[in-house]
Design a protein around this motif. Structure first.
Motif, short mmCIF file in Angstrom:
data_model
loop_
_atom_site.label_atom_id
_atom_site.label_comp_id
_atom_site.label_asym_id
_atom_site.label_seq_id
_atom_site.Cartn_x
_atom_site.Cartn_y
_atom_site.Cartn_z
N PHE A 123 102.46 43.61 74.25
CA PHE A 123 101.21 43.41 74.99
C PHE A 123 101.23 44.21 76.29
CE2 PHE A 123 99.88 38.99 73.16
CZ PHE A 123 99.81 39.55 71.89
N ARG A 124 102.38 44.27 76.94
CA ARG A 124 102.48 45.09 78.15
C ARG A 124 102.28 46.57 77.83
NH1 ARG A 124 106.56 41.25 79.52
NH2 ARG A 124 108.19 42.54 78.58
N ARG A 125 102.81 46.98 76.70
CA ARG A 125 102.69 48.39 76.31
C ARG A 125 101.25 48.78 76.02
NH1 ARG A 125 102.00 51.56 72.11
NH2 ARG A 125 101.88 49.84 70.59
N ILE A 126 100.53 47.96 75.26
CA ILE A 126 99.16 48.35 74.86
C ILE A 126 98.13 48.01 75.93
CG2 ILE A 126 99.71 48.10 72.43
CD1 ILE A 126 98.08 45.49 72.43
N GLY A 127 98.47 47.14 76.86
CA GLY A 127 97.51 46.73 77.87
C GLY A 127 97.38 47.73 78.99
N ARG A 128 96.15 47.91 79.48
CA ARG A 128 95.94 48.71 80.67
C ARG A 128 96.44 47.94 81.89
NH1 ARG A 128 89.95 50.81 78.70
NH2 ARG A 128 90.76 52.50 77.38
N LYS A 129 96.39 48.57 83.04
CA LYS A 129 97.01 48.02 84.25
C LYS A 129 96.53 46.61 84.56
CE LYS A 129 97.99 49.11 89.08
NZ LYS A 129 97.77 50.05 90.21
N GLU A 130 95.24 46.35 84.43
CA GLU A 130 94.67 45.04 84.78
C GLU A 130 94.34 44.20 83.55
OE1 GLU A 130 94.61 43.89 87.84
OE2 GLU A 130 95.53 45.77 88.49
N ALA A 131 95.01 44.47 82.44
CA ALA A 131 94.68 43.77 81.18
C ALA A 131 94.99 42.28 81.28
CB ALA A 131 95.44 44.39 80.02
N TRP A 132 94.15 41.49 80.62
CA TRP A 132 94.35 40.05 80.49
C TRP A 132 94.74 39.71 79.05
CZ3 TRP A 132 94.00 36.46 84.44
CH2 TRP A 132 93.44 36.92 85.63
N VAL A 133 95.41 38.58 78.91
CA VAL A 133 95.75 38.05 77.59
C VAL A 133 95.12 36.67 77.45
CG1 VAL A 133 97.63 37.23 76.11
CG2 VAL A 133 97.92 39.33 77.46
N VAL A 134 94.49 36.43 76.29
CA VAL A 134 93.85 35.15 75.99
C VAL A 134 94.47 34.59 74.71
CG1 VAL A 134 91.70 33.94 75.47
CG2 VAL A 134 91.68 35.92 77.02
N LEU A 135 95.10 33.44 74.81
CA LEU A 135 95.64 32.73 73.65
C LEU A 135 94.77 31.50 73.44
CD1 LEU A 135 99.43 32.83 74.65
CD2 LEU A 135 98.10 34.57 73.42
N MET A 136 94.26 31.33 72.22
CA MET A 136 93.35 30.19 71.99
C MET A 136 93.63 29.54 70.65
SD MET A 136 89.71 32.23 71.75
CE MET A 136 89.38 33.47 70.49
N TRP A 137 93.45 28.24 70.63
CA TRP A 137 93.66 27.43 69.44
C TRP A 137 92.53 26.42 69.29
CZ3 TRP A 137 97.87 28.95 72.33
CH2 TRP A 137 98.99 29.45 71.65
N ASN A 138 92.13 26.18 68.06
CA ASN A 138 91.33 25.00 67.74
C ASN A 138 92.32 23.91 67.33
OD1 ASN A 138 88.47 25.61 68.05
ND2 ASN A 138 88.76 27.11 66.41
N VAL A 139 92.55 22.96 68.20
CA VAL A 139 93.56 21.93 67.98
C VAL A 139 92.87 20.69 67.38
CG1 VAL A 139 95.34 20.50 69.02
CG2 VAL A 139 94.90 22.81 69.92
N ARG A 140 93.17 20.41 66.12
CA ARG A 140 92.57 19.27 65.44
C ARG A 140 93.05 17.97 66.06
NH1 ARG A 140 94.80 16.68 61.61
NH2 ARG A 140 96.25 18.39 61.15
N GLN A 141 92.11 17.08 66.34
CA GLN A 141 92.44 15.81 66.96
C GLN A 141 92.78 14.75 65.91
OE1 GLN A 141 92.37 15.76 70.72
NE2 GLN A 141 92.67 17.77 69.77
N ALA A 142 93.54 13.75 66.31
CA ALA A 142 93.94 12.68 65.39
C ALA A 142 93.86 11.34 66.10
CB ALA A 142 95.34 12.94 64.86
N GLU A 143 92.68 11.07 66.69
CA GLU A 143 92.49 9.85 67.46
C GLU A 143 91.70 8.79 66.68
OE1 GLU A 143 93.96 9.44 70.38
OE2 GLU A 143 94.79 11.46 70.18
N LEU A 144 90.72 9.22 65.91
CA LEU A 144 89.85 8.29 65.20
C LEU A 144 90.46 7.91 63.85
CD1 LEU A 144 86.42 9.94 66.05
CD2 LEU A 144 87.51 7.98 67.16
N PRO A 145 90.01 6.80 63.23
CA PRO A 145 90.65 6.33 61.99
C PRO A 145 90.69 7.38 60.87
CG PRO A 145 89.29 4.60 62.91
CD PRO A 145 89.05 5.81 63.76
N PHE A 146 89.58 8.11 60.63
CA PHE A 146 89.61 9.13 59.59
C PHE A 146 90.62 10.21 59.92
CE2 PHE A 146 88.15 13.47 58.61
CZ PHE A 146 88.46 13.48 57.26
#
Length: 250
Positions: A123-146
């Motif tokens: 990521f450092r190699r391909i990123g420009r000087k001010e590049a940002w990295v975004v890591l994202m997940w859809n985290v399934r919840q397990a709070e309700l009975p179903f």
């Protein structure tokens, strides 16, 4: 099975039944990273293109790096209407992208498969000087009975679900990946509604679920139908997710 091959037989279900990302992600990243239509994006572990599409809709050029042939070809077919979509046969550790060519590096529900040290260097190699990295997940919840019942089903029938749970990544593990003081966290709410056919497809889109022909497949389907019948409302059940974003620099 190699991690890059785990989803080869699950592409159709992945396309149809995996959650997308909330539209609010784009305006948030405009504020957090300075995202504009001119930002060049690399989507690493792009899969079938779910994480690339919000950026394509925003007008960005997106290099979708995906090592799995079947998933990469599906993304090419689904997203060929976007002139600025470029599919790339590569990995997080070896993207094949040019040096200092990317403004924003994105990994959507994929980072837990990566070698973190080698990925940070890439990521450092391909990123420009001010590049940002975004890591994202859809985290399934397990709070309700179903949701709790579905989680129990995965523990009962999943081939290596417990190993996958250990791959869950949070802020404590990511603090060493990002430069100190640069990581920001953001959570959005997300959801999916399923009839039984769609619930079955969502289940089978997961790499740790036994497919047809496996001795556990039919008992698992019976258990899934029992779960659905118990908790359905107007013929539907609902998954709740937290869409978690971790934004920073490497």
């Amino acid at each position: 099975m190699k991690n890059t091959e785990r989803f080869s037989t699950r592409v159709n279900n992945y396309i149809k039944y995996r959650p997308h990302y909330p539209v609010a992600v784009i305006p948030y990243l405009e504020t957090a990273t300075g995202l504009t239509r001119q930002t060049i994006v690399a989507d690493i572990g792009a899969g079938t293109g779910i994480s690339a599409q919000p950026f394509l809709d925003n007008g960005n050029k997106v290099y979708a790096v995906e090592p799995n042939k079947e998933m990469r070809e599906a993304a090419e077919k689904l997203l060929n209407r976007y002139a600025d979509f470029i599919a790339v046969n590569g990995t997080a550790e070896h993207t094949t992208l040019p040096d200092a060519s990317i403004d924003l590096v994105v990994a959507g529900t994929a980072f837990h498969w990566f070698d973190q040290q080698a990925t940070a260097a890439e990521f450092r190699r391909i990123g420009r000087k001010e590049a940002w990295v975004v890591l994202m997940w859809n985290v399934r919840q397990a709070e309700l009975p179903f949701e709790k019942g579905y989680e129990k089903l995965l523990h009962q029938f999943g081939t290596d679900y417990k190993d996958m749970e250990h791959r869950n990544v949070g802020s404590s593990q990511l603090s060493s990946f990002f430069q100190p003081g640069t990581m920001q966290e953001k959570v959005f709410q997300n959801a999916q509604l399923f009839d039984f056919a769609a619930l079955k497809g969502r289940l089978l889109s997961s790499s740790y679920v036994p497919e047809e022909g496996h001795p556990s497949h039919i008992p698992m389907m019976h258990a899934l139908e029992d779960l659905f019948q118990k908790y359905k409302e107007q013929g539907m059940v609902k998954f709740h997710y937290e869409t978690k974003l971790y934004v920073g620099k490497v």
